[in-house]
Structures are given as structure tokens and as C-alpha cells.
Design a protein around this motif. Structure first.
Motif, PDB file in Angstrom:
ATOM      1  N   VAL A 111       0.841  -1.205   0.000  1.00 10.11           N
ATOM      2  CA  VAL A 111       0.000   0.000   0.000  1.00 10.11           C
ATOM      3  C   VAL A 111       0.873   1.251   0.000  1.00 10.11           C
ATOM      4  CG1 VAL A 111      -1.734   1.321   1.277  1.00 10.11           C
ATOM      5  CG2 VAL A 111      -1.993  -1.153   1.002  1.00 10.11           C
ATOM      6  N   ALA A 112       1.991   1.232   0.714  1.00  7.12           N
ATOM      7  CA  ALA A 112       2.896   2.390   0.718  1.00  7.12           C
ATOM      8  C   ALA A 112       3.440   2.640  -0.694  1.00  7.12           C
ATOM      9  CB  ALA A 112       4.037   2.169   1.702  1.00  7.12           C
ATOM     10  N   ALA A 113       3.848   1.588  -1.388  1.00  6.63           N
ATOM     11  CA  ALA A 113       4.351   1.748  -2.758  1.00  6.63           C
ATOM     12  C   ALA A 113       3.244   2.238  -3.681  1.00  6.63           C
ATOM     13  CB  ALA A 113       4.916   0.417  -3.263  1.00  6.63           C
ATOM     14  N   PHE A 114       2.051   1.696  -3.514  1.00  9.45           N
ATOM     15  CA  PHE A 114       0.908   2.116  -4.328  1.00  9.45           C
ATOM     16  C   PHE A 114       0.578   3.594  -4.087  1.00  9.45           C
ATOM     17  CE2 PHE A 114      -3.726   2.839  -4.272  1.00  9.45           C
ATOM     18  CZ  PHE A 114      -3.964   2.767  -5.621  1.00  9.45           C
ATOM     19  N   THR A 115       0.491   4.015  -2.834  1.00 13.49           N
ATOM     20  CA  THR A 115       0.142   5.410  -2.555  1.00 13.49           C
ATOM     21  C   THR A 115       1.242   6.359  -3.010  1.00 13.49           C
ATOM     22  OG1 THR A 115       0.888   5.204  -0.247  1.00 13.49           O
ATOM     23  CG2 THR A 115      -1.445   4.881  -0.666  1.00 13.49           C
ATOM     24  N   GLU A 116       2.496   5.927  -2.917  1.00 12.98           N
ATOM     25  CA  GLU A 116       3.591   6.752  -3.429  1.00 12.98           C
ATOM     26  C   GLU A 116       3.454   6.933  -4.942  1.00 12.98           C
ATOM     27  OE1 GLU A 116       8.382   6.482  -4.065  1.00 12.98           O
ATOM     28  OE2 GLU A 116       7.568   5.589  -2.231  1.00 12.98           O
ATOM     29  N   ALA A 117       3.117   5.854  -5.634  1.00 11.54           N
ATOM     30  CA  ALA A 117       2.910   5.945  -7.084  1.00 11.54           C
ATOM     31  C   ALA A 117       1.738   6.869  -7.409  1.00 11.54           C
ATOM     32  CB  ALA A 117       2.678   4.557  -7.673  1.00 11.54           C
ATOM     33  N   CYS A 118       0.702   6.828  -6.586  1.00 13.21           N
ATOM     34  CA  CYS A 118      -0.447   7.720  -6.794  1.00 13.21           C
ATOM     35  C   CYS A 118      -0.049   9.173  -6.566  1.00 13.21           C
ATOM     36  CB  CYS A 118      -1.596   7.340  -5.854  1.00 13.21           C
ATOM     37  SG  CYS A 118      -2.386   5.779  -6.280  1.00 13.21           S
ATOM     38  N   GLU A 119       0.693   9.421  -5.495  1.00 13.80           N
ATOM     39  CA  GLU A 119       1.117  10.786  -5.172  1.00 13.80           C
ATOM     40  C   GLU A 119       2.065  11.346  -6.224  1.00 13.80           C
ATOM     41  OE1 GLU A 119       2.641  10.195  -1.233  1.00 13.80           O
ATOM     42  OE2 GLU A 119       0.620  10.045  -0.370  1.00 13.80           O
ATOM     43  N   ASP A 120       2.887  10.466  -6.825  1.00 13.90           N
ATOM     44  CA  ASP A 120       3.821  10.892  -7.873  1.00 13.90           C
ATOM     45  C   ASP A 120       3.147  11.035  -9.240  1.00 13.90           C
ATOM     46  OD1 ASP A 120       5.865  10.832  -6.029  1.00 13.90           O
ATOM     47  OD2 ASP A 120       6.789   9.002  -6.802  1.00 13.90           O
ATOM     48  N   GLY A 121       1.855  10.684  -9.319  1.00 13.58           N
ATOM     49  CA  GLY A 121       1.148  10.767 -10.581  1.00 13.58           C
ATOM     50  C   GLY A 121       1.382   9.574 -11.495  1.00 13.58           C
ATOM     51  N   GLN A 122       2.034   8.521 -10.976  1.00  9.63           N
ATOM     52  CA  GLN A 122       2.300   7.337 -11.788  1.00  9.63           C
ATOM     53  C   GLN A 122       1.070   6.458 -11.938  1.00  9.63           C
ATOM     54  OE1 GLN A 122       6.063   6.413  -9.368  1.00  9.63           O
ATOM     55  NE2 GLN A 122       6.321   5.335 -11.295  1.00  9.63           N
ATOM     56  N   SER A 123       0.192   6.472 -10.975  1.00  3.70           N
ATOM     57  CA  SER A 123      -0.985   5.615 -11.010  1.00  3.70           C
ATOM     58  C   SER A 123      -2.245   6.454 -10.896  1.00  3.70           C
ATOM     59  CB  SER A 123      -0.927   4.596  -9.866  1.00  3.70           C
ATOM     60  OG  SER A 123      -1.997   3.701  -9.952  1.00  3.70           O
ATOM     61  N   ARG A 124      -3.113   6.280 -11.857  1.00 11.61           N
ATOM     62  CA  ARG A 124      -4.411   6.952 -11.888  1.00 11.61           C
ATOM     63  C   ARG A 124      -5.423   5.912 -12.358  1.00 11.61           C
ATOM     64  NH1 ARG A 124      -4.231  11.370  -9.035  1.00 11.61           N
ATOM     65  NH2 ARG A 124      -6.035  12.219 -10.083  1.00 11.61           N
TER      66      ARG A 124
END
Length: 128
Positions: A83-96
């Protein structure tokens, strides 16, 4: 899927993505480290997709609400590091919703390639 050679390495993720880190999932009731990493990752990705996609039985959630909801299940349904890796990707704009962008990394770092099911049926593309 087990009859498709190209899908063999993805079977643990598909088979075990309903396992929960607290042992209350299925099909085997595995806990924490007993669950393969791929299963832990697919669980978060599948949930995010289900929450952020319009379905016949529910409207899509707002992006931020879906991420927060996933965070609320750390330690029960989901693994904290995933979840930490996922949320980091979301915050960086990598995952939408509906898309993933790979971040460029220094050449000395290991690379991970994320492939959609649609891409998996296409010709291989060299990565390097």
C-alpha cells in the motif's frame, strides 16, 4: 489461464489476490508472509480498479477516496509495504484510474515492467 504458457508466472497473483494479511481471505486463509508478493500486489490493484471504475451496481469513487479507503485496510486486508508503494505511485502521478506510468530510474537501479493483460497478448517489446 493455467493452459496459457505466457500467463504461468501470473497465476499466483490471480489465484491468491483474495487472501488477506489477517488470514480472513480465501481460497486458503493465508496470513502475512504466506501470501506471495504478486497476490498482495494484485489485491490492491484489483480493489483500486473496482473502486475507480463505473460498474452496473455502483458508480466509481473519487480517486482520493479510493486511495484513502485502501489505506484504511492496511494490516487487515492489505500489506503495508504494498500500500505504501501504491500510494507513493499515486502521489507521484504514476498511477491513476485506468493508467500506470513508469517512472524513469537511474540505470543502476533494477527495472520493473508493468504489462496490462491486453499488452500481454501482443508481440514482446525489448526493454533495455
Amino acid at each position: 489461464m493455467s493452459q496459457i504458457p505466457a500467463m504461468k508466472e501470473f497465476l499466483p497473483g490471480m489465484y491468491m489476490h483474495h487472501e488477506m494479511v489477517n488470514g480472513m481471505g480465501y481460497p486458503q486463509g493465508l496470513t502475512g508472509d504466506q501470501i506471495p508478493l504478486m497476490g498482495l500486489i494484485v489485491a490492491v490493484a484489483d480493489t483500486f480498479d473496482a473502486m475507480t471504475t463505473d460498474r452496473p451496481y455502483q458508480k466509481a469513487m473519487k480517486f482520493e477516496d479510493a486511495v484513502e479507503r485502501i489505506r484504511s485496510f492496511v494490516g487487515t486486508r492489505y500489506d503495508a509495504s504494498v500500500v505504501a508503494a501504491f500510494t507513493e505511485a499515486c502521489e507521484d502521478g504514476q498511477s491513476r484510474p485506468g493508467s500506470v506510468r513508469l517512472k524513469k530510474r537511474a540505470s543502476a537501479e533494477p527495472r520493473t515492467l508493468v504489462v496490462t493483460s491486453e499488452q500481454a497478448t501482443q508481440e514482446p517489446v525489448p526493454v533495455g
